[in-house]
Design a protein around this motif. Structure first.
Motif, PDB file in Angstrom:
ATOM      1  N   VAL A  85       0.976  -0.914  -0.098  1.00 13.72           N
ATOM      2  CA  VAL A  85      -0.250   0.512   0.029  1.00 13.72           C
ATOM      3  C   VAL A  85       1.062   1.197  -0.079  1.00 13.72           C
ATOM      4  O   VAL A  85       0.463   2.066  -1.007  1.00 13.72           O
ATOM      5  CB  VAL A  85      -0.822   0.318   0.800  1.00 13.72           C
ATOM      6  N   GLU A  90      -3.955  -0.604  -3.695  1.00 14.51           N
ATOM      7  CA  GLU A  90      -5.323  -0.852  -3.329  1.00 14.51           C
ATOM      8  C   GLU A  90      -5.086  -2.000  -2.530  1.00 14.51           C
ATOM      9  O   GLU A  90      -5.509  -3.587  -3.022  1.00 14.51           O
ATOM     10  CB  GLU A  90      -6.034   0.064  -4.081  1.00 14.51           C
ATOM     11  N   LEU A 101      -5.488  -7.262  -3.327  1.00 17.20           N
ATOM     12  CA  LEU A 101      -5.071  -6.450  -3.148  1.00 17.20           C
ATOM     13  C   LEU A 101      -4.426  -5.919  -5.079  1.00 17.20           C
ATOM     14  O   LEU A 101      -5.089  -7.001  -5.889  1.00 17.20           O
ATOM     15  CB  LEU A 101      -3.098  -6.258  -2.442  1.00 17.20           C
ATOM     16  N   ARG A 102      -4.806  -4.687  -5.159  1.00 21.59           N
ATOM     17  CA  ARG A 102      -5.049  -4.046  -6.797  1.00 21.59           C
ATOM     18  C   ARG A 102      -3.725  -3.124  -6.637  1.00 21.59           C
ATOM     19  O   ARG A 102      -3.762  -1.800  -6.545  1.00 21.59           O
ATOM     20  CB  ARG A 102      -6.222  -3.572  -7.088  1.00 21.59           C
TER      21      ARG A 102
END
Length: 248
Positions: A85, A90, A101-102
């Motif tokens: 992060v 994200e 997550l992305r």
């Protein structure tokens, strides 16, 4: 930074309605067997190698054509996710021992608990599924390369065999490497698995007999579609090392 990943899996995301054909095809081409199904809908399974530790899983998805994503196995899931992060990722879902997550470029991936995996499975039929290719729109490519290079500082980040490629090569013995491919236009992007093949044409013919079909041919790789409509590539690389033949 949290301790580096200790292992990784390529997740084959395929439409749930086509899980049967997907499982039959991928166990055949990788010389594996299926684990018991897991998840609320029985949507997860691991492709178990005859020897060594698994590095491929399959997931039945309810929407979309499917694709692939990367699971990085770590000793500190929460800490690794926080590092990601800070670098621009994200969080999509935090389930404690698994965080979805992305990446800054929009690629989904997961941080998961390492369970002691350490030994690569052997090469099967002259091939090894050893790479996930992240297909990145050009406007996001530099940010994506910077993110993965910072998240995985122990991996070698180097130019690929073509200007649109960037390779992230892990330390020796690690089962999966990452190839970032810059697309020609700003479409949605995605990801697909790649197999290193001692003989691309022989592997293509074997996969066609199992129900795959050719999408496109290039000098050193062939784009295929499996019986569950998932795209993947057969690449002319050494299945043991993942590298290009010395003559190239």
């Amino acid at each position: 930074m949290s301790p580096a990943p200790r292992w990784a899996y390529v997740l084959l995301d395929r439409p749930a309605a086509l899980s049967g054909p997907a499982h039959r095809f991928w166990t055949a081409v990788t010389g594996t067997t299926l684990s018991e199904l897991r998840g609320e809908r029985g949507e997860f399974t691991t492709l178990l190698a005859g020897s060594g530790d698994a590095s491929v899983k399959a997931q039945g998805v309810l929407s979309g054509p499917g694709g692939a994503h990367l699971d990085l196995c770590v000793t500190d899931v929460g800490g690794f996710a926080r590092d990601a992060v800070r670098l621009g990722a994200e969080v999509v879902l935090d389930a404690g021992s698994l965080v979805v997550l992305r990446s800054p470029g929009g690629q989904p991936w997961c941080a998961v608990q390492w369970n002691g995996e350490a030994v690569r499975a052997p090469v099967v039929h002259g091939t090894r599924l050893d790479q996930i290719c992240l297909d990145v729109p050009p406007s996001r490519f530099d940010a994506e390369v910077a993110f993965w290079s910072a998240l995985l500082p122990d991996w070698e980040s180097r130019a690929g065999s073509r200007p649109e490629f960037r390779v992230l090569a892990p330390p020796p013995g690690f089962p999966v490497r990452v190839l970032l491919q810059r697309l020609d236009d700003d479409g949605p992007g995605g990801a697909h698995p790649d197999l290193a093949c001692a003989d691309v044409d022989a592997t293509r013919a074997a996969h066609e007999r199992l129900g795959a079909r050719v999408v496109a041919r290039h000098p050193h790789w062939t784009v295929m579609r499996d019986p569950a409509a998932g795209t993947y590539c057969l690449t002319g690389r050494d299945p043991e090392t993942g590298g290009l033949p010395a003559a190239r």
